[in-house]
Design a protein around this motif. Structure first.
Motif, PDB file in Angstrom:
ATOM      1  N   LEU A  39     -81.900  73.959 105.212  1.00  0.00           N
ATOM      2  CA  LEU A  39     -81.894  74.506 106.569  1.00  0.00           C
ATOM      3  C   LEU A  39     -83.281  74.483 107.210  1.00  0.00           C
ATOM      4  CD1 LEU A  39     -79.523  77.584 106.052  1.00  0.00           C
ATOM      5  CD2 LEU A  39     -79.005  75.466 107.279  1.00  0.00           C
ATOM      6  N   GLY A  40     -84.225  73.802 106.570  1.00  0.00           N
ATOM      7  CA  GLY A  40     -85.585  73.763 107.104  1.00  0.00           C
ATOM      8  C   GLY A  40     -86.394  74.968 106.659  1.00  0.00           C
ATOM      9  N   ASN A  41     -87.597  75.069 107.213  1.00  0.00           N
ATOM     10  CA  ASN A  41     -88.489  76.158 106.819  1.00  0.00           C
ATOM     11  C   ASN A  41     -88.176  77.475 107.508  1.00  0.00           C
ATOM     12  OD1 ASN A  41     -89.977  74.573 105.033  1.00  0.00           O
ATOM     13  ND2 ASN A  41     -91.388  73.876 106.637  1.00  0.00           N
ATOM     14  N   THR A  42     -87.346  77.435 108.551  1.00  0.00           N
ATOM     15  CA  THR A  42     -86.945  78.655 109.257  1.00  0.00           C
ATOM     16  C   THR A  42     -85.429  78.653 109.413  1.00  0.00           C
ATOM     17  OG1 THR A  42     -89.028  78.728 110.496  1.00  0.00           O
ATOM     18  CG2 THR A  42     -87.204  80.029 111.352  1.00  0.00           C
ATOM     19  N   TYR A  43     -84.794  79.718 108.976  1.00  0.00           N
ATOM     20  CA  TYR A  43     -83.337  79.801 109.073  1.00  0.00           C
ATOM     21  C   TYR A  43     -82.919  81.259 109.249  1.00  0.00           C
ATOM     22  CZ  TYR A  43     -83.447  81.247 104.137  1.00  0.00           C
ATOM     23  OH  TYR A  43     -83.707  81.916 102.960  1.00  0.00           O
ATOM     24  N   GLY A  44     -81.640  81.483 109.470  1.00  0.00           N
ATOM     25  CA  GLY A  44     -81.140  82.828 109.703  1.00  0.00           C
ATOM     26  C   GLY A  44     -80.305  83.348 108.545  1.00  0.00           C
ATOM     27  N   LEU A  45     -80.382  84.646 108.313  1.00  0.00           N
ATOM     28  CA  LEU A  45     -79.529  85.337 107.348  1.00  0.00           C
ATOM     29  C   LEU A  45     -78.488  86.114 108.146  1.00  0.00           C
ATOM     30  CD1 LEU A  45     -78.831  86.244 104.449  1.00  0.00           C
ATOM     31  CD2 LEU A  45     -80.442  88.141 104.766  1.00  0.00           C
ATOM     32  N   TYR A  46     -77.199  85.832 107.917  1.00  0.00           N
ATOM     33  CA  TYR A  46     -76.107  86.385 108.701  1.00  0.00           C
ATOM     34  C   TYR A  46     -75.190  87.263 107.855  1.00  0.00           C
ATOM     35  CZ  TYR A  46     -77.156  82.817 112.292  1.00  0.00           C
ATOM     36  OH  TYR A  46     -77.752  82.033 113.258  1.00  0.00           O
ATOM     37  N   LEU A  47     -74.512  88.185 108.542  1.00  0.00           N
ATOM     38  CA  LEU A  47     -73.428  88.952 107.947  1.00  0.00           C
ATOM     39  C   LEU A  47     -72.136  88.443 108.561  1.00  0.00           C
ATOM     40  CD1 LEU A  47     -72.891  91.409 106.005  1.00  0.00           C
ATOM     41  CD2 LEU A  47     -72.636  92.780 108.083  1.00  0.00           C
ATOM     42  N   ALA A  48     -71.146  88.127 107.722  1.00  0.00           N
ATOM     43  CA  ALA A  48     -69.919  87.496 108.222  1.00  0.00           C
ATOM     44  C   ALA A  48     -68.681  88.086 107.556  1.00  0.00           C
ATOM     45  CB  ALA A  48     -69.976  85.992 107.975  1.00  0.00           C
ATOM     46  N   TYR A  49     -67.559  87.968 108.272  1.00  0.00           N
ATOM     47  CA  TYR A  49     -66.268  88.339 107.697  1.00  0.00           C
ATOM     48  C   TYR A  49     -65.865  87.238 106.736  1.00  0.00           C
ATOM     49  CZ  TYR A  49     -61.648  90.556 107.678  1.00  0.00           C
ATOM     50  OH  TYR A  49     -60.503  91.216 107.310  1.00  0.00           O
ATOM     51  N   PRO A  50     -65.354  87.547 105.545  1.00  0.00           N
ATOM     52  CA  PRO A  50     -65.036  86.493 104.570  1.00  0.00           C
ATOM     53  C   PRO A  50     -63.909  85.597 105.066  1.00  0.00           C
ATOM     54  CG  PRO A  50     -64.159  88.605 103.837  1.00  0.00           C
ATOM     55  CD  PRO A  50     -65.013  88.896 105.033  1.00  0.00           C
ATOM     56  N   GLY A  57     -77.632  80.348 107.776  1.00  0.00           N
ATOM     57  CA  GLY A  57     -77.277  79.445 108.854  1.00  0.00           C
ATOM     58  C   GLY A  57     -78.494  79.107 109.687  1.00  0.00           C
ATOM     59  N   PRO A  58     -78.289  78.433 110.808  1.00  0.00           N
ATOM     60  CA  PRO A  58     -79.402  78.051 111.674  1.00  0.00           C
ATOM     61  C   PRO A  58     -80.176  79.272 112.172  1.00  0.00           C
ATOM     62  CG  PRO A  58     -77.379  76.938 112.312  1.00  0.00           C
ATOM     63  CD  PRO A  58     -76.992  77.978 111.332  1.00  0.00           C
ATOM     64  N   ALA A  59     -81.430  79.057 112.503  1.00  0.00           N
ATOM     65  CA  ALA A  59     -82.256  80.163 112.995  1.00  0.00           C
ATOM     66  C   ALA A  59     -81.792  80.650 114.352  1.00  0.00           C
ATOM     67  CB  ALA A  59     -83.727  79.729 113.056  1.00  0.00           C
ATOM     68  N   SER A  60     -81.217  79.757 115.167  1.00  0.00           N
ATOM     69  CA  SER A  60     -80.684  80.174 116.455  1.00  0.00           C
ATOM     70  C   SER A  60     -79.460  81.039 116.225  1.00  0.00           C
ATOM     71  CB  SER A  60     -80.314  78.953 117.300  1.00  0.00           C
ATOM     72  OG  SER A  60     -79.363  78.162 116.622  1.00  0.00           O
ATOM     73  N   THR A  61     -79.197  81.962 117.137  1.00  0.00           N
ATOM     74  CA  THR A  61     -78.053  82.861 116.975  1.00  0.00           C
ATOM     75  C   THR A  61     -76.764  82.091 117.213  1.00  0.00           C
ATOM     76  OG1 THR A  61     -79.412  84.694 117.775  1.00  0.00           O
ATOM     77  CG2 THR A  61     -77.047  85.044 117.707  1.00  0.00           C
ATOM     78  N   ASP A  62     -76.126  81.671 116.121  1.00  0.00           N
ATOM     79  CA  ASP A  62     -74.870  80.929 116.196  1.00  0.00           C
ATOM     80  C   ASP A  62     -73.740  81.871 115.798  1.00  0.00           C
ATOM     81  OD1 ASP A  62     -72.663  79.299 115.882  1.00  0.00           O
ATOM     82  OD2 ASP A  62     -73.796  77.642 115.003  1.00  0.00           O
ATOM     83  N   PRO A  63     -72.875  82.299 116.752  1.00  0.00           N
ATOM     84  CA  PRO A  63     -71.848  83.291 116.443  1.00  0.00           C
ATOM     85  C   PRO A  63     -70.855  82.848 115.380  1.00  0.00           C
ATOM     86  CG  PRO A  63     -71.458  82.313 118.606  1.00  0.00           C
ATOM     87  CD  PRO A  63     -72.815  81.871 118.159  1.00  0.00           C
ATOM     88  N   SER A  64     -70.728  81.527 115.160  1.00  0.00           N
ATOM     89  CA  SER A  64     -69.780  81.064 114.152  1.00  0.00           C
ATOM     90  C   SER A  64     -70.228  81.424 112.741  1.00  0.00           C
ATOM     91  CB  SER A  64     -69.593  79.547 114.267  1.00  0.00           C
ATOM     92  OG  SER A  64     -70.792  78.859 113.967  1.00  0.00           O
ATOM     93  N   TYR A  65     -71.494  81.782 112.563  1.00  0.00           N
ATOM     94  CA  TYR A  65     -71.995  82.184 111.248  1.00  0.00           C
ATOM     95  C   TYR A  65     -71.908  83.695 111.038  1.00  0.00           C
ATOM     96  CZ  TYR A  65     -73.766  77.500 110.320  1.00  0.00           C
ATOM     97  OH  TYR A  65     -73.847  76.146 110.088  1.00  0.00           O
ATOM     98  N   GLY A  66     -71.626  84.456 112.084  1.00  0.00           N
ATOM     99  CA  GLY A  66     -71.538  85.908 111.966  1.00  0.00           C
ATOM    100  C   GLY A  66     -72.584  86.592 112.823  1.00  0.00           C
ATOM    101  N   VAL A  67     -73.079  87.729 112.342  1.00  0.00           N
ATOM    102  CA  VAL A  67     -74.082  88.520 113.059  1.00  0.00           C
ATOM    103  C   VAL A  67     -75.442  88.285 112.393  1.00  0.00           C
ATOM    104  CG1 VAL A  67     -74.838  90.858 113.646  1.00  0.00           C
ATOM    105  CG2 VAL A  67     -72.397  90.261 113.743  1.00  0.00           C
ATOM    106  N   LEU A  68     -76.410  87.846 113.190  1.00  0.00           N
ATOM    107  CA  LEU A  68     -77.745  87.551 112.664  1.00  0.00           C
ATOM    108  C   LEU A  68     -78.470  88.840 112.282  1.00  0.00           C
ATOM    109  CD1 LEU A  68     -79.891  85.334 112.138  1.00  0.00           C
ATOM    110  CD2 LEU A  68     -80.702  85.718 114.479  1.00  0.00           C
ATOM    111  N   LEU A  69     -78.963  88.894 111.037  1.00  0.00           N
ATOM    112  CA  LEU A  69     -79.697  90.066 110.556  1.00  0.00           C
ATOM    113  C   LEU A  69     -81.197  89.834 110.499  1.00  0.00           C
ATOM    114  CD1 LEU A  69     -77.433  91.190 107.559  1.00  0.00           C
ATOM    115  CD2 LEU A  69     -77.295  91.879 109.970  1.00  0.00           C
ATOM    116  N   ALA A  70     -81.605  88.654 110.061  1.00  0.00           N
ATOM    117  CA  ALA A  70     -83.031  88.378 109.898  1.00  0.00           C
ATOM    118  C   ALA A  70     -83.291  86.885 110.017  1.00  0.00           C
ATOM    119  CB  ALA A  70     -83.530  88.882 108.548  1.00  0.00           C
ATOM    120  N   THR A  71     -84.509  86.556 110.478  1.00  0.00           N
ATOM    121  CA  THR A  71     -84.982  85.180 110.476  1.00  0.00           C
ATOM    122  C   THR A  71     -85.927  85.013 109.305  1.00  0.00           C
ATOM    123  OG1 THR A  71     -84.807  85.068 112.884  1.00  0.00           O
ATOM    124  CG2 THR A  71     -86.157  83.395 111.797  1.00  0.00           C
TER     125      THR A  71
END
Length: 274
Positions: free
Chosen positions: A95-106, A127-141
């Protein structure tokens, strides 16, 4: 609301209970879906996606630790994240040097050690660092050290709290386009008469193969995405469609009550959508 999503026609279907009913797994799943629909659509209309409580991310060594908490995603699913062994994540790859940690429904309920018991607690995913709703709720970059692959250099708290959509602004009549009619191009429909003489008591069932065309040849290039079947008449039956392919499907009728009439067959109307 100008961005009102199209609400499915079956969103409010639920069971009508009666003494002596034979409740199948399909019946109980329908009832669970009914309550899931109410919760998710209510959340979707009332709140923006985001964090409700907790879910702080900390870096311990080279591992991300997420505190328990709750959130609502863009679909309206309530994400509950209990404390436990699933709250740790190691560095992501690809995912590159910068990415996002998401919380998602299983996507699938998680099996547990208890027979016939699953967990729908939220899960962590990258998931991607940009806020992508398909990955869930972004918690941290998460920022990896470019000079040390696989080493987390720093994290940034990216939690955004849930906000209310109230008050709702209702547009003037006619401002929104009418709901689009379903695309029935290529659909097949018909009816079949099923022999029900052996369906005498709750739980008795029978199966028939139903072809889309009298010549029994394949009429779809790929199996239909949906086949709906409805029993005509006052006698209730549980209806199940399975083994859907390009030429036919299998229809199962299960009795829900003790037989009280002498009708030898039941008419079932069906429609198959490509």
């Amino acid at each position: 609301m100008s961005d009102t999503p199209l609400i499915p026609s079956d969103v409010a279907l639920c069971l009508s209970y009666a003494d002596g009913m034979f409740l199948t797994a399909q019946n109980m799943t329908m009832e669970q879906t009914y309550f899931w629909n109410w919760i998710t659509w209510q959340n979707r209309f009332l709140y923006t996606p985001g964090v409700l409580s907790g879910l702080a991310v900390t870096l311990q060594g080279n591992t991300l630790i997420v505190a328990s908490g709750a959130a609502i995603d863009s679909i309206g699913e309530f994400l509950i994240f209990p404390d436990g062994s699933g709250n740790m994540m190691t560095p992501a790859t690809g995912l590159g040097n910068t990415y996002g940690l998401y919380l998602a429904y299983p996507t699938k309920p998680v099996t547990t050690s208890q027979p016939n018991v699953v967990s729908t607690a939220a899960i962590l995913q990258n998931g991607p660092a940009s806020t992508d709703p398909s990955y869930g709720v972004l918690l941290a970059t998460v920022n990896l050290d470019p000079n040390n692959p696989g080493i987390i250099k720093s994290i940034t708290d990216s939690r955004v709290g849930v906000t209310s959509k109230l008050p709702i602004v209702i547009p003037p009549a006619g401002a929104n386009l009418a709901s689009a009619a379903p695309n029935l191009t290529g659909a097949r429909h018909g009816n079949v008469h099923v022999d029900t003489t052996r369906l005498l008591k709750p739980g008795d069932s029978t199966q028939v193969s139903v072809t889309y065309h009298p010549d029994k040849n394949a009429v779809f290039a790929v199996s239909p995405s949906v086949v709906n079947a409805t029993v005509v008449g006052d006698t209730p039956y549980a209806v199940r469609v399975s083994e859907i392919d390009t030429a036919q499907f299998v229809l199962t009728l299960t009795a829900l009550q003790t037989r009280v009439d002498g009708t030898p067959t039941a008419q079932v109307n069906w429609i198959a959508l490509p």
